[in-house]
Design a protein around this motif. Structure first.
Motif, mmCIF file in Angstrom:
data_model
loop_
_atom_site.group_PDB
_atom_site.id
_atom_site.type_symbol
_atom_site.label_atom_id
_atom_site.label_comp_id
_atom_site.label_asym_id
_atom_site.label_seq_id
_atom_site.Cartn_x
_atom_site.Cartn_y
_atom_site.Cartn_z
ATOM 1 N N ALA A 52 55.319 45.497 27.071
ATOM 2 C CA ALA A 52 55.742 46.768 27.661
ATOM 3 C C ALA A 52 55.580 47.860 26.611
ATOM 4 C CB ALA A 52 57.191 46.695 28.128
ATOM 5 N N THR A 53 55.019 49.001 27.032
ATOM 6 C CA THR A 53 54.796 50.121 26.123
ATOM 7 C C THR A 53 55.572 51.329 26.610
ATOM 8 O OG1 THR A 53 52.574 49.322 25.597
ATOM 9 C CG2 THR A 53 53.060 51.616 25.080
ATOM 10 N N VAL A 54 56.245 52.016 25.705
ATOM 11 C CA VAL A 54 57.032 53.195 26.035
ATOM 12 C C VAL A 54 56.850 54.218 24.920
ATOM 13 C CG1 VAL A 54 59.113 52.187 24.993
ATOM 14 C CG2 VAL A 54 59.326 54.063 26.637
ATOM 15 N N GLN A 55 56.808 55.497 25.285
ATOM 16 C CA GLN A 55 56.670 56.545 24.280
ATOM 17 C C GLN A 55 58.031 56.868 23.667
ATOM 18 O OE1 GLN A 55 54.345 59.935 25.492
ATOM 19 N NE2 GLN A 55 52.919 58.680 26.683
ATOM 20 N N GLU A 56 57.992 57.277 22.414
ATOM 21 C CA GLU A 56 59.214 57.547 21.670
ATOM 22 C C GLU A 56 60.065 58.599 22.374
ATOM 23 O OE1 GLU A 56 60.519 58.517 17.042
ATOM 24 O OE2 GLU A 56 58.488 58.981 17.745
ATOM 25 N N ALA A 121 63.814 55.421 23.596
ATOM 26 C CA ALA A 121 63.167 54.443 22.720
ATOM 27 C C ALA A 121 62.878 55.022 21.334
ATOM 28 C CB ALA A 121 61.875 53.953 23.370
ATOM 29 N N LYS A 122 63.075 54.189 20.328
ATOM 30 C CA LYS A 122 62.796 54.566 18.939
ATOM 31 C C LYS A 122 61.708 53.655 18.388
ATOM 32 C CE LYS A 122 67.691 55.720 18.429
ATOM 33 N NZ LYS A 122 68.944 55.407 17.706
ATOM 34 N N LYS A 123 61.037 54.127 17.346
ATOM 35 C CA LYS A 123 59.965 53.333 16.758
ATOM 36 C C LYS A 123 60.471 51.963 16.297
ATOM 37 C CE LYS A 123 56.262 55.911 17.060
ATOM 38 N NZ LYS A 123 55.573 56.458 15.895
ATOM 39 N N GLU A 124 61.713 51.934 15.794
ATOM 40 C CA GLU A 124 62.247 50.663 15.308
ATOM 41 C C GLU A 124 62.612 49.696 16.442
ATOM 42 O OE1 GLU A 124 65.559 53.818 14.650
ATOM 43 O OE2 GLU A 124 63.368 53.668 14.495
ATOM 44 N N ASP A 125 62.491 50.141 17.700
ATOM 45 C CA ASP A 125 62.747 49.243 18.829
ATOM 46 C C ASP A 125 61.554 48.355 19.138
ATOM 47 O OD1 ASP A 125 65.298 50.250 19.226
ATOM 48 O OD2 ASP A 125 64.631 51.815 20.609
ATOM 49 N N THR A 152 55.330 53.934 21.131
ATOM 50 C CA THR A 152 54.227 54.757 20.629
ATOM 51 C C THR A 152 54.675 56.211 20.455
ATOM 52 O OG1 THR A 152 53.434 55.189 22.879
ATOM 53 C CG2 THR A 152 52.548 53.255 21.748
ATOM 54 N N ASP A 153 53.792 57.020 19.892
ATOM 55 C CA ASP A 153 54.094 58.446 19.701
ATOM 56 C C ASP A 153 54.314 59.139 21.040
ATOM 57 O OD1 ASP A 153 53.827 58.164 16.974
ATOM 58 O OD2 ASP A 153 51.718 58.755 16.952
ATOM 59 N N LEU A 154 55.161 60.152 21.014
ATOM 60 C CA LEU A 154 55.474 60.910 22.223
ATOM 61 C C LEU A 154 54.348 61.897 22.522
ATOM 62 C CD1 LEU A 154 57.417 61.703 24.474
ATOM 63 C CD2 LEU A 154 58.577 63.231 22.858
ATOM 64 N N LYS A 155 53.701 61.715 23.666
ATOM 65 C CA LYS A 155 52.607 62.597 24.070
ATOM 66 C C LYS A 155 52.824 63.223 25.446
ATOM 67 C CE LYS A 155 49.065 60.243 21.335
ATOM 68 N NZ LYS A 155 47.760 59.528 21.369
ATOM 69 N N GLU A 156 53.627 62.618 26.266
ATOM 70 C CA GLU A 156 53.857 63.147 27.615
ATOM 71 C C GLU A 156 54.614 64.470 27.558
ATOM 72 O OE1 GLU A 156 54.857 60.792 31.092
ATOM 73 O OE2 GLU A 156 54.848 59.024 29.806
ATOM 74 N N LYS A 157 54.375 65.300 28.573
ATOM 75 C CA LYS A 157 55.039 66.595 28.681
ATOM 76 C C LYS A 157 55.729 66.694 30.034
ATOM 77 C CE LYS A 157 51.792 69.057 25.665
ATOM 78 N NZ LYS A 157 52.819 69.369 24.640
ATOM 79 N N PRO A 158 56.706 67.591 30.138
ATOM 80 C CA PRO A 158 57.324 67.806 31.452
ATOM 81 C C PRO A 158 56.296 68.386 32.430
ATOM 82 C CG PRO A 158 58.586 68.846 29.669
ATOM 83 C CD PRO A 158 57.274 68.450 29.090
#
Length: 358
Positions: A52-56, A121-125, A152-158
């Motif tokens: 599972a992948t989630v942005q920070e 989510a945090k990178k250390e998770d 992963t790095d946060l890239k999504e926007k509202p």
């Protein structure tokens, strides 16, 4: 599983035409869920995705289902998610100490549901996690199938939503949708380029645009659960009827025009009238003139009109229209031709040879 296949084989021998139908019925049962890893034994099974992948700063829910001791319903059961070092990160029992407060078991283990939700989510998770099941009347079950979580790095926007058409004076609804599907009320604030400071602090609201909002920007700011600010911006396009109309006058010679009295126009001079107007979409502009004797009549179209034949006092009107309305303005011009101008006189010198003036 062996007994099922044996029974199927016997029936297939007895009924030859039964073979294809039974294979089609049982084939889905022999396959794992798409995208999920299945640990299966006679007693304990679990179905959960492998990764599972989630942005920070965002959230994710990982579906999970299990059976234990041939059962899928229980009483007073406890579900735990642990690391490969036997550290508990989530528990359905509040009395358990858990290392990660943002890891939540959102499924009910009593119903065979081990669904895990990660918020903020945090990178250390990032890491691999295993499910453990406990029931008072039975020994605990540790499932070997793990889920690998990558942050992963946060890239999504509202995302800003609004009607396709905004009309001045007509109320509309604006909204800002945060990414990540996080539970709870999002922290959202708005800014508008013609408003000082924060404009709104709601994810969705109603407002009535005006002409002054045209080409202004609105910005939605979302504060993630980890405190980061992500933004989205939109330039407003406001439709409105013609407004702020004004007529200005100038001379073809470049001289200053005094509008306080009568404008005296020289022989080779003409006046230039300019009608400025604000409208969206752009307006059609046309001119009329009127006096006490003649009726109104259209004399020109366009924002600029070269009034060559202004030789008498008159009222000059500028009209502007688009699909949202019509407006007008006028100028009362007192003008006349300079009748005092004298013709140019050319004086010639004649050289007279043998002239008789008697």
């Amino acid at each position: 599983m062996i007994s099922i296949l044996y029974e199927l084989r016997v029936k297939m021998k007895l009924h030859k035409g039964y073979r294809v139908g039974m294979l089609l019925m049982l084939f889905p049962l022999l396959l794992p869920w798409k995208g999920m890893k299945c640990q299966s034994s006679n007693k304990n099974t679990i179905r959960v995705r492998q990764s599972a992948t989630v942005q920070e700063g965002l959230c994710i829910t990982i579906p999970c289902g299990f059976t234990a001791n041939y059962k899928s319903t229980f009483r007073n059961a406890t579900g735990l998610w642990i690391t490969n070092k036997n550290v508990t990160v989530a528990s359905s029992n509040p009395s358990y100490t858990r290392r990660k407060p943002n890891f939540l078991i959102t499924g009910n283990p009593n119903n065979g549901n081990c669904t895990l939700t990660i918020t903020g989510a945090k990178k250390e998770d990032s890491g691999s996690y295993f499910f453990r099941f406990k029931e008072p009347s039975a020994s605990q079950v540790d499932y070997n199938s793990s889920v690998s979580v990558q942050v992963t790095d946060l890239k999504e926007k509202p995302k800003i939503w609004m009607p396709d058409e905004l009309i001045a004076g007509k109320e509309v609804k604006l909204g800002c949708v945060p990414p990540g599907n996080c539970p709870g009320k999002p922290r959202v604030q708005w800014k508008k380029s013609n408003v000082v400071g924060t404009w709104m602090k709601l994810a969705g609201f109603s407002f009535t645009p005006t002409q002054n909002d045209h080409q202004k920007s609105v910005t939605c700011e979302v504060i993630t659960l980890t405190g980061k600010i992500i933004t989205a911006q939109h330039i407003l396009s406001i439709s409105y009827p013609p407004a702020n109309m004004k007529i200005t006058i100038s001379s073809s010679t470049g001289r200053n025009i005094d509008l306080n009295g009568t404008i005296v126009i020289s022989e080779k001079e003409f006046l230039i009238l300019n009608c400025s107007v604000e409208a969206n979409p752009p307006a059609r502009v046309f001119w009329n003139k009127s006096n006490h004797i003649k009726q109104d009549n259209t004399i020109a179209e366009g924002m600029i009109w070269s009034a060559i034949n202004i030789t008498e006092p008159n009222i000059y009107r500028c009209f502007a229209s688009n699909k949202y309305g019509i407006n007008e303005t006028f100028m009362d011009i007192k003008a006349e031709k300079d009748l005092q101008q004298r013709p140019e006189v050319t004086i010639a010198t004649l050289n007279c040879i043998m002239c008789n003036f008697n």
